[in-house]
Design a protein around this motif. Structure first.
Motif, PDB file in Angstrom:
ATOM      1  N   PRO A  78       3.665  35.773  46.909  1.00  0.00           N
ATOM      2  CA  PRO A  78       3.672  36.547  45.670  1.00  0.00           C
ATOM      3  C   PRO A  78       3.997  35.629  44.492  1.00  0.00           C
ATOM      4  N   PRO A  79       3.513  35.968  43.310  1.00  0.00           N
ATOM      5  CA  PRO A  79       3.804  35.132  42.144  1.00  0.00           C
ATOM      6  C   PRO A  79       5.283  35.207  41.775  1.00  0.00           C
ATOM      7  N   ASP A  80       5.735  34.238  40.968  1.00  0.00           N
ATOM      8  CA  ASP A  80       7.117  34.252  40.491  1.00  0.00           C
ATOM      9  C   ASP A  80       7.365  35.441  39.575  1.00  0.00           C
ATOM     10  N   TYR A  81       6.316  35.888  38.934  1.00  0.00           N
ATOM     11  CA  TYR A  81       6.418  37.070  38.080  1.00  0.00           C
ATOM     12  C   TYR A  81       5.078  37.797  38.080  1.00  0.00           C
ATOM     13  N   PHE A  82       5.122  39.048  37.711  1.00  0.00           N
ATOM     14  CA  PHE A  82       3.928  39.885  37.627  1.00  0.00           C
ATOM     15  C   PHE A  82       3.672  40.173  36.148  1.00  0.00           C
ATOM     16  N   LEU A  83       2.447  39.972  35.710  1.00  0.00           N
ATOM     17  CA  LEU A  83       2.060  40.176  34.324  1.00  0.00           C
ATOM     18  C   LEU A  83       1.390  41.539  34.189  1.00  0.00           C
ATOM     19  N   VAL A  84       1.960  42.416  33.352  1.00  0.00           N
ATOM     20  CA  VAL A  84       1.437  43.774  33.176  1.00  0.00           C
ATOM     21  C   VAL A  84       0.075  43.696  32.484  1.00  0.00           C
ATOM     22  N   PRO A  85      -0.967  44.267  33.101  1.00  0.00           N
ATOM     23  CA  PRO A  85      -2.299  44.235  32.485  1.00  0.00           C
ATOM     24  C   PRO A  85      -2.424  45.238  31.344  1.00  0.00           C
ATOM     25  N   ASP A  86      -3.376  44.998  30.445  1.00  0.00           N
ATOM     26  CA  ASP A  86      -3.678  45.921  29.353  1.00  0.00           C
ATOM     27  C   ASP A  86      -4.717  46.908  29.858  1.00  0.00           C
ATOM     28  N   LEU A  87      -4.337  48.165  29.999  1.00  0.00           N
ATOM     29  CA  LEU A  87      -5.203  49.191  30.575  1.00  0.00           C
ATOM     30  C   LEU A  87      -5.823  50.114  29.535  1.00  0.00           C
ATOM     31  N   ILE A  88      -5.343  50.039  28.304  1.00  0.00           N
ATOM     32  CA  ILE A  88      -5.774  50.969  27.261  1.00  0.00           C
ATOM     33  C   ILE A  88      -7.281  50.836  27.012  1.00  0.00           C
ATOM     34  N   ASN A  89      -7.937  51.985  26.922  1.00  0.00           N
ATOM     35  CA  ASN A  89      -9.371  52.113  26.624  1.00  0.00           C
ATOM     36  C   ASN A  89     -10.293  51.650  27.741  1.00  0.00           C
ATOM     37  N   ILE A  90      -9.783  51.505  28.961  1.00  0.00           N
ATOM     38  CA  ILE A  90     -10.698  51.189  30.056  1.00  0.00           C
ATOM     39  C   ILE A  90     -10.799  52.387  30.992  1.00  0.00           C
ATOM     40  N   ASP A  91     -11.794  52.370  31.850  1.00  0.00           N
ATOM     41  CA  ASP A  91     -12.066  53.463  32.775  1.00  0.00           C
ATOM     42  C   ASP A  91     -10.931  53.640  33.780  1.00  0.00           C
ATOM     43  N   HIS A  92     -10.654  54.872  34.124  1.00  0.00           N
ATOM     44  CA  HIS A  92      -9.571  55.241  35.038  1.00  0.00           C
ATOM     45  C   HIS A  92      -9.649  54.480  36.366  1.00  0.00           C
ATOM     46  N   LYS A  93     -10.809  54.468  37.007  1.00  0.00           N
ATOM     47  CA  LYS A  93     -10.952  53.802  38.313  1.00  0.00           C
ATOM     48  C   LYS A  93     -10.778  52.291  38.177  1.00  0.00           C
ATOM     49  N   LYS A  94     -11.327  51.704  37.110  1.00  0.00           N
ATOM     50  CA  LYS A  94     -11.159  50.263  36.870  1.00  0.00           C
ATOM     51  C   LYS A  94      -9.689  49.941  36.616  1.00  0.00           C
ATOM     52  N   ALA A  95      -9.001  50.825  35.907  1.00  0.00           N
ATOM     53  CA  ALA A  95      -7.577  50.619  35.613  1.00  0.00           C
ATOM     54  C   ALA A  95      -6.760  50.624  36.900  1.00  0.00           C
ATOM     55  N   GLU A  96      -7.038  51.566  37.788  1.00  0.00           N
ATOM     56  CA  GLU A  96      -6.298  51.620  39.053  1.00  0.00           C
ATOM     57  C   GLU A  96      -6.533  50.353  39.869  1.00  0.00           C
ATOM     58  N   LYS A  97      -7.761  49.878  39.891  1.00  0.00           N
ATOM     59  CA  LYS A  97      -8.069  48.640  40.622  1.00  0.00           C
ATOM     60  C   LYS A  97      -7.328  47.461  39.993  1.00  0.00           C
ATOM     61  N   LEU A  98      -7.292  47.407  38.661  1.00  0.00           N
ATOM     62  CA  LEU A  98      -6.602  46.329  37.952  1.00  0.00           C
ATOM     63  C   LEU A  98      -5.092  46.372  38.211  1.00  0.00           C
ATOM     64  N   ILE A  99      -4.535  47.555  38.266  1.00  0.00           N
ATOM     65  CA  ILE A  99      -3.103  47.709  38.579  1.00  0.00           C
ATOM     66  C   ILE A  99      -2.810  47.087  39.945  1.00  0.00           C
ATOM     67  N   LEU A 100      -3.622  47.424  40.920  1.00  0.00           N
ATOM     68  CA  LEU A 100      -3.399  46.936  42.289  1.00  0.00           C
ATOM     69  C   LEU A 100      -3.645  45.433  42.408  1.00  0.00           C
ATOM     70  N   THR A 101      -4.707  44.928  41.784  1.00  0.00           N
ATOM     71  CA  THR A 101      -4.992  43.489  41.881  1.00  0.00           C
ATOM     72  C   THR A 101      -3.981  42.655  41.103  1.00  0.00           C
ATOM     73  N   SER A 102      -3.269  43.265  40.160  1.00  0.00           N
ATOM     74  CA  SER A 102      -2.224  42.564  39.420  1.00  0.00           C
ATOM     75  C   SER A 102      -0.896  42.575  40.165  1.00  0.00           C
ATOM     76  N   GLY A 103      -0.866  43.241  41.327  1.00  0.00           N
ATOM     77  CA  GLY A 103       0.342  43.263  42.145  1.00  0.00           C
ATOM     78  C   GLY A 103       1.249  44.449  41.893  1.00  0.00           C
ATOM     79  N   PHE A 104       0.823  45.384  41.059  1.00  0.00           N
ATOM     80  CA  PHE A 104       1.632  46.557  40.744  1.00  0.00           C
ATOM     81  C   PHE A 104       1.234  47.738  41.619  1.00  0.00           C
TER      82      PHE A 104
END
Length: 155
Positions: A78-104
């Motif tokens: 795992p990374p030393d830290y997790f960087l919160v992605p910017d989800l505003i104005n993107i599609d719901h399904k893409k946002a969920e995938k981005l949350i998971l791939t960012s480690g959240f």
């Protein structure tokens, strides 16, 4: 005229692909007349990145030819830290995938009536984009909906 002849599918043994690279695991599975239907990724300190941590069904199980096998693949340490992605104005399904791939983890999903936005657009997130965290927190999101009643839960 199109004719389809039903045949008997044979039972095949699920190969053991734990510890193999994802690519070699896929080849082994296909050689045994099975398919990889889903791959999940998670951080793992004991298994190298890109290698299979576990599989479902287990090795040695008998399944019909063409059956799907699910793989859990290591993302490495795992990374030393997790960087919160910017989800505003993107599609719901893409946002969920981005949350998971960012480690959240995906937190609460709330739908809110927003007639001026495309349905399924992220309008708010619980953590500030760009924030660095030392643990994989849950990110709650608010999603636009064309339905006037506020719904809680996932589509």
């Amino acid at each position: 005229i199109k004719l389809t002849v039903a045949g008997v599918r044979k039972h095949v043994k699920v190969p053991n692909v734990i510890g193999k690279s994802q690519r070699n695991a896929k080849f082994d599975i296909q050689r045994n007349a099975l398919i990889v239907d889903t791959s999940y990724y998670e951080f793992n300190t004991e298994v190298r990145k890109g290698y299979v941590i576990t599989q479902m069904p287990e090795a040695g199980d008998l399944r019909l030819a063409g059956y799907g096998v699910t793989l859990i693949v290591s993302e490495g340490n795992p990374p030393d830290y997790f960087l919160v992605p910017d989800l505003i104005n993107i599609d719901h399904k893409k946002a969920e995938k981005l949350i998971l791939t960012s480690g959240f983890q995906i937190g609460d999903v709330v739908f809110e009536y927003q007639p001026n936005l495309l349905q399924g657009t992220i309008i708010e997130q619980s953590l500030t984009p760009g924030m660095k965290l030392t643990f994989p927190a849950r990110i709650n999101i608010r999603v636009s909906s064309e339905i006037q009643d506020t719904l809680e839960g996932k589509l």
